[in-house]
Structure formats: C-alpha cells, structure tokens
Scaffold this motif. Structure first.
Motif, short mmCIF file in Angstrom:
data_model
loop_
_atom_site.label_atom_id
_atom_site.label_comp_id
_atom_site.label_asym_id
_atom_site.label_seq_id
_atom_site.Cartn_x
_atom_site.Cartn_y
_atom_site.Cartn_z
N LYS A 1 0.82 -0.86 -0.11
CA LYS A 1 -0.49 0.28 -0.18
C LYS A 1 0.47 1.46 -0.17
O LYS A 1 2.02 1.61 0.31
N ARG A 2 0.48 3.10 -0.35
CA ARG A 2 0.78 3.30 -0.55
C ARG A 2 0.29 4.38 0.56
O ARG A 2 -1.14 5.08 0.28
N VAL A 3 0.89 5.28 1.68
CA VAL A 3 0.34 5.88 2.29
C VAL A 3 1.11 7.43 2.19
O VAL A 3 1.98 7.67 1.94
N ILE A 4 -0.45 8.84 2.37
CA ILE A 4 0.27 9.92 1.57
C ILE A 4 -0.43 10.58 2.69
O ILE A 4 -1.99 11.10 2.98
N VAL A 5 0.12 11.40 3.86
CA VAL A 5 -0.45 12.14 4.83
C VAL A 5 -0.22 13.60 4.54
O VAL A 5 0.88 14.15 4.05
N ALA A 6 -1.41 14.63 4.62
CA ALA A 6 -1.58 15.19 4.01
C ALA A 6 -1.74 16.02 5.55
O ALA A 6 -2.33 15.96 6.59
N SER A 7 -0.21 16.36 5.89
CA SER A 7 -0.16 17.36 6.98
C SER A 7 -0.30 19.02 8.15
O SER A 7 0.62 19.00 7.20
N GLY A 8 -0.64 19.10 8.75
CA GLY A 8 -0.90 20.58 9.12
C GLY A 8 -0.52 20.96 10.63
O GLY A 8 -0.92 19.58 11.34
N ARG A 9 0.62 22.32 10.90
CA ARG A 9 1.27 22.22 11.82
C ARG A 9 1.29 23.61 12.37
O ARG A 9 1.87 24.27 11.11
N GLY A 10 0.59 23.88 12.73
CA GLY A 10 0.79 25.22 14.26
C GLY A 10 1.73 25.79 14.14
O GLY A 10 2.20 26.81 13.22
N ARG B 1 4.57 6.84 11.18
CA ARG B 1 5.36 6.03 9.93
C ARG B 1 5.91 4.31 10.90
O ARG B 1 6.19 4.02 10.28
N GLN B 2 6.07 4.95 12.18
CA GLN B 2 6.04 3.51 12.78
C GLN B 2 4.89 2.84 12.63
O GLN B 2 5.51 1.71 13.14
N LEU B 3 4.06 3.17 13.38
CA LEU B 3 2.81 2.65 12.84
C LEU B 3 2.19 2.28 11.89
O LEU B 3 2.34 0.61 11.38
N PHE B 4 2.34 2.57 10.57
CA PHE B 4 2.33 2.32 9.34
C PHE B 4 2.95 1.30 9.13
O PHE B 4 3.45 0.48 7.55
N GLY B 5 4.13 1.59 8.94
CA GLY B 5 5.79 0.43 9.00
C GLY B 5 5.60 -1.15 10.00
O GLY B 5 6.24 -1.83 9.28
N ASP C 1 6.11 2.81 2.04
CA ASP C 1 5.44 3.34 1.27
C ASP C 1 5.07 4.66 1.29
O ASP C 1 3.71 4.79 1.61
N ILE C 2 6.01 5.72 2.11
CA ILE C 2 4.61 6.96 3.32
C ILE C 2 5.19 7.87 2.82
O ILE C 2 6.30 8.72 2.68
N GLU C 3 4.66 8.92 2.64
CA GLU C 3 4.65 10.52 2.03
C GLU C 3 5.02 11.19 2.47
O GLU C 3 2.63 10.81 2.83
N PHE C 4 4.84 12.12 3.01
CA PHE C 4 4.54 13.09 3.84
C PHE C 4 4.21 14.72 3.38
O PHE C 4 4.76 15.05 2.87
N VAL C 5 2.70 14.55 2.93
CA VAL C 5 2.79 16.60 2.47
C VAL C 5 2.49 17.45 3.25
O VAL C 5 1.52 17.40 4.09
N ARG C 6 3.64 18.17 3.96
CA ARG C 6 3.32 18.79 4.79
C ARG C 6 3.30 20.73 4.50
O ARG C 6 3.84 21.00 4.27
N ALA C 7 2.28 21.51 5.78
CA ALA C 7 1.93 23.18 5.96
C ALA C 7 1.86 23.16 7.01
O ALA C 7 1.21 22.86 7.84
N GLU C 8 3.68 23.91 6.79
CA GLU C 8 3.85 24.17 9.10
C GLU C 8 3.73 25.48 9.32
O GLU C 8 4.25 26.07 8.06
N GLY C 9 3.75 25.96 10.19
CA GLY C 9 3.26 27.08 10.53
C GLY C 9 2.39 27.85 10.26
O GLY C 9 2.64 29.27 10.25
N VAL D 1 5.19 18.35 -7.88
CA VAL D 1 6.32 17.20 -9.07
C VAL D 1 5.61 15.86 -8.78
O VAL D 1 4.36 16.10 -7.77
N PRO D 2 6.36 15.20 -9.54
CA PRO D 2 5.12 14.05 -10.10
C PRO D 2 5.39 13.49 -8.78
O PRO D 2 6.29 13.08 -7.91
N LEU D 3 3.92 12.62 -7.98
CA LEU D 3 4.10 11.83 -6.97
C LEU D 3 4.22 10.70 -7.57
O LEU D 3 4.04 10.38 -8.30
N ARG D 4 5.09 9.61 -6.57
CA ARG D 4 5.83 8.70 -7.36
C ARG D 4 4.37 7.52 -7.60
O ARG D 4 3.23 8.04 -7.17
#
Length: 193
Positions: free
Chosen positions: A122-131, A148-152, A158-166, A187-190
């Motif tokens: 499987k592939r996991v893509i995480v849309a991550s938001g951080r204050g 990462r630990q849990l899905f591993g 195959d884990i990717e994080f797309v982050r919006a930080e701050g 940028v093309p996702l794998r």
C-alpha cells in the motif's frame, strides 16, 4: 486502483489538512481517472474509541462496523490521510480509526523473528498540518514519527508526507505554507505500484 481518503481535522472548512488532502486526491484522480475513491470524515462520522466491549466484540453492530473499516483499509491501494498535529500528536479520532485497522492476525502478526506487517504493497500519503514549524527532526514531533512507525509496523514502507507548517503563526504563514505544500504536488508523486 482504490484510494481511501480520510479526514480527521475538527476544523471543518477552516482545516488546512482537509484542503491539502483534497488537493492530493484531485492530483491522483487527474493521473488515474479510473481510480475509485472512498471517503470518510472521522470528525463528522467518528469511530468509537476502544472499550472492553469493543475489544471483546460483544456488540455485533460495532463488530460489523469494525470489520467494514478493516476491509476498507485492506482493499485500498493508496490511503490519503488528512492528519493535523494536535498537541504534538494526531487527533484522537484518527487514533480510534487506527485502533480498528491495527489488528493482530489481519494487518500484523508476531513471529519468532519479531513482528511482521501484513499490509504491504500500500501507499500512504499524509496531508500534514502544523501550527508551528517543526521540520524533519524535531523532538516535539510525535505525529510524523508515530504514523511512520505505525504504518511501518503494518508492513507499509511507502509513506509520503506533504506538510503545511507554521499555519498558526499568521494568516500569511498559513497561505504560504498551503501554497508551498500544494506546489510540491506539481512535482509528480511517485506512481502507485
């Protein structure tokens, strides 16, 4: 291809991870038009937290719901997970869902060589938001390290994080963080395997 899209933010239309997750799913739909997408809003339709009864599976309605959640996860090729950072971790609604998919004998097992994940491929893509801004290696980041630990552990590497930080620093920071995260999708996702 089957894509499972989960949102866990409690912020509704104001959610960074909902907006980012929707952009990721739109990107995948554009690249794979025949993909089927299943969606679940863990805030609007939460999974009950574990109890002694749910672990014992004494409630047949809850047991059937748990079976459907697990099968939905097992059937998915790609999981897009909207996961905001709440108090350095993940929302409790997301943890409740995880508790329904991390099942001994279904998604992992113990062997003499140690635990073995059964949900590989499987592939996991995480849309991550951080204050705040945490970067790649902050000791205060229990969100990304946990996921990462849990899905591993479940066999998914195959884990990717797309982050919006701050995003909590100012409206300008929020706008720029979302723009940067969305631009990274250009940028093309794998490709899915």
């Amino acid at each position: 291809m089957k894509l499972l899209h989960l949102d866990s933010s409690a912020l509704g239309d104001q959610s960074v991870t909902r907006e980012l997750g929707a952009a990721i799913v739109a990107h995948w739909r554009a690249r794979f038009p025949v993909a089927t997408v299943e969606y679940r809003d863990l805030d609007a339709d939460p999974v009950p937290h574990l109890t002694g009864g749910s672990l014992a599976r004494t409630d047949s309605v809850l047991a059937a719901q748990d079976d459907r959640l697990l099968q939905q996860f097992l059937d998915a090729d790609v999981i897009v997970l909207g996961a905001p950072m709440y108090n350095f971790g993940i929302p409790s609604t997301l943890k409740a869902w995880i508790d329904r998919i991390a099942i001994k004998g279904k998604t992992f097992r113990y062997t003499e060589q140690g635990p073995q994940g059964l949900a590989a491929g499987k592939r996991v893509i995480v849309a991550s938001g951080r204050g705040g801004a945490y970067g790649d290696s902050s000791p205060a980041d229990f969100q990304e390290a946990y996921l990462r630990q849990l899905f591993g552990f479940l066999g998914i590497d195959d884990i990717e994080f797309v982050r919006a930080e701050g995003v909590g620093l100012s409206p300008q920071h929020r706008e720029q963080a979302l723009a940067t995260a969305k631009a990274s999708l250009l940028v093309p996702l794998r490709d899915a395997a």
